[in-house]
Structure formats: C-alpha cells, structure tokens
Design an enzyme around this catalytic site. Structure first.
Site, PDB file in Angstrom:
ATOM      1  N   GLU A  50     -46.645 -10.422 -33.459  1.00 39.12           N
ATOM      2  CA  GLU A  50     -45.340  -9.877 -33.072  1.00 39.12           C
ATOM      3  C   GLU A  50     -45.137  -8.502 -33.713  1.00 39.12           C
ATOM      4  OE1 GLU A  50     -40.882 -11.660 -32.772  1.00 39.12           O
ATOM      5  OE2 GLU A  50     -41.763 -11.722 -34.770  1.00 39.12           O
ATOM      6  N   LYS A 132     -38.684  -9.924 -26.161  1.00 34.06           N
ATOM      7  CA  LYS A 132     -38.112 -11.134 -26.768  1.00 34.06           C
ATOM      8  C   LYS A 132     -36.672 -11.280 -26.288  1.00 34.06           C
ATOM      9  CE  LYS A 132     -37.927 -13.307 -31.388  1.00 34.06           C
ATOM     10  NZ  LYS A 132     -38.262 -13.056 -32.807  1.00 34.06           N
ATOM     11  N   CYS A 167     -42.697 -15.474 -31.812  1.00 31.52           N
ATOM     12  CA  CYS A 167     -42.061 -16.035 -33.003  1.00 31.52           C
ATOM     13  C   CYS A 167     -41.120 -17.189 -32.689  1.00 31.52           C
ATOM     14  CB  CYS A 167     -41.356 -14.876 -33.735  1.00 31.52           C
ATOM     15  SG  CYS A 167     -40.873 -15.211 -35.433  1.00 31.52           S
TER      16      CYS A 167
END
Length: 323
Positions: A50, A132, A167
C-alpha cells in the site's frame, strides 16, 4: 491409458521492501529495479505494498496534525500522478519485464491525494485503476475517498482473474464479497508496515502483522483464491524520522509480514524476517481453486441469493453536474 496433460503454472510474487521515504524519484527508481528483478525471476503476477510510492507515513499515527505540517507538504509534493513521466517509466519497465503488476502508490490528482492501486499489464497498459474507498481513521487527514469506479478491481489477464484491495479494506465484508462476485482468482492484498502489538498495549491489534495476516488468509479461505500479501519494512536508521522508537511502537527494524496463501488458506512460502527485503515467489496452478470451490462457493452453490443479496451502486459521484 492417456496421461493427463501438465497444467500451466503461474508464478506469483509478493514484494516486501523499504521505500525511499518521501522521495518520489528514489522510490520510482527502486520500483523499476524490483520489477526488473521480478522479470528475471520469471514472476508473472507481482504485488506491491500500500502507498509504496513514496512510502507509508507512520508520522500520521505518532504526531499531531500541526507537527506533521511540513511532512505532509513534502508528502504531497512526492506523491505520483497517474499521468506523469514517473508512471510512464514504471509502465515501460513492466512491459520490458513482461510481467503483470499491481502497484500501490499515493496518487496526486490536482490538489488531492488518494491511496491508489494501478494494475499494469505485461504490455505496459494500465488495465485497472482504483482508489481505497475509505481511508482508515487518521489516514483521512491525507487521502480522499475512492468513488464507484474503485469497486471494479478484477481484470482478466493471461494469468487468471487478478484483483486487489488495500489494507483495512480486507475488514469490509461487503467489499470482499463483491471481489468474489467478480470471479477473482489471484488477489493482491497491499499493506503498509505494521509492528507487533504487545499484550496489554493500548495499540489497536487490528493494525498488527498477526491480525493483517488473519484478514488476508481469511480472504483466501472465504473467496477460494490465491492471495499475495505485500508489505513495507522500515530499517533502523529510519525509525526516528517517524518517531517509532520515541513512542514505543518499535525499537528495531521491522514492519514486514509478506506471505502468499493458497485457496484453502495454506501458506505457500516461507516468510521473510520482518526487517528483510525481497520478493516471495511461488508457482501455482489455478485449477487447484476447484478443490476449494467444490467444498464451498459463497457466490455460487454455497449461497442463498433468494434470502441475502448485495446491492452495489456503480454510479460515479460527480463534483459538478452540468445540465
């Protein structure tokens, strides 16, 4: 009796490495080197951590907003635009290596930043780009939300159907389920660096290597897919710049927990040490997924859509609508 033909294998790679912190050019150069190494190793699908570029700024967890003002200004300046010479150089490296890459980076779009994942084909073409959908907790100080287009992550490749999440997105059951519904076979789970949480500590266990591996492994089990876990590490000389030693987060080089899981949840590789850099690699056969699918398929024979369904809004939100 005719022998069964040998099934084609796919070589998966999980990156565990330290970025050149808050340095766009330095981390892009290191990214290209890792891609070249992966190509030499014959890796087909490679996953990066990430916001690998320009690194995950742990300062947001250890310092206040005013204390981070200068750091955040530098971070913004060293985030990467999808249309940029840096991305062009990475795409060219991917094409030359002839591999398929899921790249995590802090994306700059105008005056905003996003936690992005670009999926780059072996021809050097970005075939999927997502952000995200909800940065976690203090991450929202820096990064904005992904929109509806970020839900469609799974793409057809010569190596199978490949998708990705970042994540704590692995803690969102509806998001996971939508991945399964897209027929995902190889999943890239991109994580930053996390550190061991001592018993009795006030730190969130969810942000530990152990919990992150549980979440990634459960996705392999629940979705019957291969899962590539990619993570960052931080070396001892960089601990103090993020106040990790000062606040008792860690007093040694650590952060890495890369792994590759099979569709039945088994570990397919030996883990690197938490401070070690490298690429984990393993050869897999996609049809092995069928052994697990025969047992349970949450978007097929082991589901009840007449009772439970997932509703997905694919309409992109717009800042300006002209009529």
């Amino acid at each position: 009796m005719a022998t069964k033909p040998k099934e084609e294998t796919v070589r998966l790679g999980a990156v565990q490495a330290e970025p050149i912190w808050l340095d766009l050019q330095g981390t892009v150069a290191k990214t290209i080197k890792i891609i070249q190494d992966a190509g030499t190793k014959g890796i087909n699908v490679l996953g990066f951590p990430e916001v690998w570029i320009p690194g995950y700024p742990w300062n947001i967890w250890t310092q206040s907003i005013p204390q981070n003002k200068a750091m955040l200004h530098k971070y913004m300046a060293n985030s990467m635009s999808i249309e940029s010479p840096e991305m062009e150089a990475i795409r060219a490296a991917v094409k030359e290596a002839g591999i398929f890459v899921v790249l995590g980076y802090s994306e700059r779009d105008g005056g905003s930043l996003y936690m992005a994942q670009s999926t780059i084909s072996s021809e050097g073409i970005i075939v999927s780009h997502r952000r995200k959908i909800k940065p976690t907790y203090v991450e929202r100080i820096i990064w904005g939300d992904g929109q509806a287009s970020s839900l469609k992550t799974v793409v057809d490749t010569p190596f199978g159907k490949v998708g990705a999440l970042c994540c704590f997105e692995h803690y969102q059951p509806l998001l996971r389920y939508y991945q399964y519904a897209q027929g995902e076979q190889i999943h890239v789970a991109s994580w930053p660096m996390f550190f061991e949480v001592a018993k009795g500590s006030e730190a969130a266990f969810q942000g530990s290597p152990e919990a992150s591996l549980i979440a990634s492994r459960f996705m392999a089990l629940e979705g019957q897919m291969f899962v590539i876990v990619s993570t960052q590490v931080v070396k001892e000389e960089n601990l103090d710049s993020m106040h990790l030693r000062e606040l008792g987060v860690t007093d040694k080089a650590a952060g890495g927990f890369a792994m590759i899981y099979g569709p039945n949840g088994t570990e397919l590789v030996d883990a690197l040490a938490p401070d070690q850099e490298g690429i984990l690699e393993v050869d897999v056969v996609l049809s092995d997924i069928d052994y697990s699918k025969a047992l349970l398929d949450p978007v097929g024979q082991y589901s009840r859509p007449d009772m439970l369904t997932l509703q997905v809004n694919k309409t992109e939100g717009k800042h300006v609508i002209e009529k």
